[in-house]
Design a protein around this motif. Structure first.
Motif, PDB file in Angstrom:
ATOM      1  N   LYS A  61       0.887  -1.167   0.000  1.00  0.00           N
ATOM      2  CA  LYS A  61       0.000   0.000   0.000  1.00  0.00           C
ATOM      3  C   LYS A  61       0.917   1.207   0.000  1.00  0.00           C
ATOM      4  N   LEU A  62       1.079   1.804  -1.162  1.00  0.00           N
ATOM      5  CA  LEU A  62       1.983   2.945  -1.305  1.00  0.00           C
ATOM      6  C   LEU A  62       1.272   4.213  -0.857  1.00  0.00           C
ATOM      7  N   THR A  63       1.918   4.951   0.031  1.00  0.00           N
ATOM      8  CA  THR A  63       1.297   6.146   0.597  1.00  0.00           C
ATOM      9  C   THR A  63       2.082   7.420   0.326  1.00  0.00           C
ATOM     10  N   ASN A  64       3.327   7.287  -0.110  1.00  0.00           N
ATOM     11  CA  ASN A  64       4.175   8.461  -0.267  1.00  0.00           C
ATOM     12  C   ASN A  64       5.252   8.157  -1.302  1.00  0.00           C
ATOM     13  N   ILE A  65       4.977   8.447  -2.558  1.00  0.00           N
ATOM     14  CA  ILE A  65       5.940   8.179  -3.625  1.00  0.00           C
ATOM     15  C   ILE A  65       6.952   9.325  -3.650  1.00  0.00           C
ATOM     16  N   THR A  66       8.148   9.028  -3.207  1.00  0.00           N
ATOM     17  CA  THR A  66       9.212  10.025  -3.112  1.00  0.00           C
ATOM     18  C   THR A  66      10.224   9.831  -4.240  1.00  0.00           C
ATOM     19  N   PRO A  67      11.075  10.802  -4.470  1.00  0.00           N
ATOM     20  CA  PRO A  67      12.163  10.591  -5.427  1.00  0.00           C
ATOM     21  C   PRO A  67      13.041   9.400  -5.025  1.00  0.00           C
ATOM     22  N   GLU A  68      13.227   9.210  -3.717  1.00  0.00           N
ATOM     23  CA  GLU A  68      14.018   8.072  -3.238  1.00  0.00           C
ATOM     24  C   GLU A  68      13.333   6.750  -3.581  1.00  0.00           C
ATOM     25  N   ARG A 124      -3.764  -1.269  -3.776  1.00  0.00           N
ATOM     26  CA  ARG A 124      -2.477  -1.923  -3.548  1.00  0.00           C
ATOM     27  C   ARG A 124      -1.712  -2.103  -4.866  1.00  0.00           C
ATOM     28  N   THR A 125      -0.425  -2.186  -4.731  1.00  0.00           N
ATOM     29  CA  THR A 125       0.460  -2.540  -5.828  1.00  0.00           C
ATOM     30  C   THR A 125       0.991  -3.935  -5.535  1.00  0.00           C
ATOM     31  N   PRO A 175      16.429   1.082   2.524  1.00  0.00           N
ATOM     32  CA  PRO A 175      16.150   2.359   3.191  1.00  0.00           C
ATOM     33  C   PRO A 175      15.532   3.421   2.262  1.00  0.00           C
ATOM     34  N   LEU A 176      15.737   3.277   0.951  1.00  0.00           N
ATOM     35  CA  LEU A 176      15.169   4.239   0.003  1.00  0.00           C
ATOM     36  C   LEU A 176      13.643   4.180  -0.043  1.00  0.00           C
ATOM     37  N   ARG A 177      13.054   3.063   0.404  1.00  0.00           N
ATOM     38  CA  ARG A 177      11.591   2.963   0.402  1.00  0.00           C
ATOM     39  C   ARG A 177      10.991   3.213   1.782  1.00  0.00           C
ATOM     40  N   ALA A 178      11.828   3.548   2.745  1.00  0.00           N
ATOM     41  CA  ALA A 178      11.338   3.828   4.101  1.00  0.00           C
ATOM     42  C   ALA A 178      10.328   4.973   4.072  1.00  0.00           C
ATOM     43  N   GLY A 179       9.216   4.788   4.777  1.00  0.00           N
ATOM     44  CA  GLY A 179       8.192   5.819   4.875  1.00  0.00           C
ATOM     45  C   GLY A 179       7.331   5.987   3.647  1.00  0.00           C
ATOM     46  N   THR A 180       7.410   5.040   2.715  1.00  0.00           N
ATOM     47  CA  THR A 180       6.642   5.171   1.474  1.00  0.00           C
ATOM     48  C   THR A 180       5.389   4.308   1.442  1.00  0.00           C
ATOM     49  N   GLY A 181       5.200   3.464   2.443  1.00  0.00           N
ATOM     50  CA  GLY A 181       4.014   2.622   2.448  1.00  0.00           C
ATOM     51  C   GLY A 181       4.155   1.444   3.385  1.00  0.00           C
ATOM     52  N   VAL A 182       3.216   0.532   3.254  1.00  0.00           N
ATOM     53  CA  VAL A 182       3.193  -0.699   4.048  1.00  0.00           C
ATOM     54  C   VAL A 182       3.424  -1.857   3.094  1.00  0.00           C
ATOM     55  N   TYR A 183       4.361  -2.727   3.426  1.00  0.00           N
ATOM     56  CA  TYR A 183       4.772  -3.808   2.540  1.00  0.00           C
ATOM     57  C   TYR A 183       4.566  -5.161   3.217  1.00  0.00           C
TER      58      TYR A 183
END
Length: 98
Positions: A10-17, A54-55, A81-89
């Motif tokens: 469940k992606l919640t915050n698509i960041t450049p990282e 969901r993805t 770590p680049l996906r930290a804070g971007t969703g629930v996996y």
């Protein structure tokens, strides 16, 4: 037998990282003999609600051991770590039936 890594996110915050993570993870998957079979949201929700919003990512590897080697690799550990804070996996390793 093939091994699979199945991720429901469940992606919640698509960041450049996160975008960097996605691009670089593909190279590491290939480095460990894997390939993506599915990478994105459902084309159509036909029953239930598990996949709504969901993805899903399904990666195939030559074996469960190869899938585990990828997931536990130092290369992938550097990317996570680049996906930290971007969703629930939710991630699982599965053995194929081939």
């Amino acid at each position: 037998m093939s091994g699979y890594i199945v991720t429901v996110a469940k992606l919640t915050n698509i960041t450049p990282e996160f975008r960097e993570y996605a691009a670089k993870a593909a190279a590491v998957v290939a480095q460990y003999g894997g390939s993506y079979l599915v990478r994105g949201p459902a084309a159509q929700q036909v029953e239930g609600d598990l996949y709504a919003g969901r993805t899903v990512i399904v990666s195939r590897f030559p074996s469960v051991d190869a899938a585990r080697a990828f997931y536990e690799s130092p290369e992938y550990a550097q990317l996570k770590p680049l996906r930290a804070g971007t969703g629930v996996y939710d991630i699982g390793l599965f053995q194929g039936v081939d």
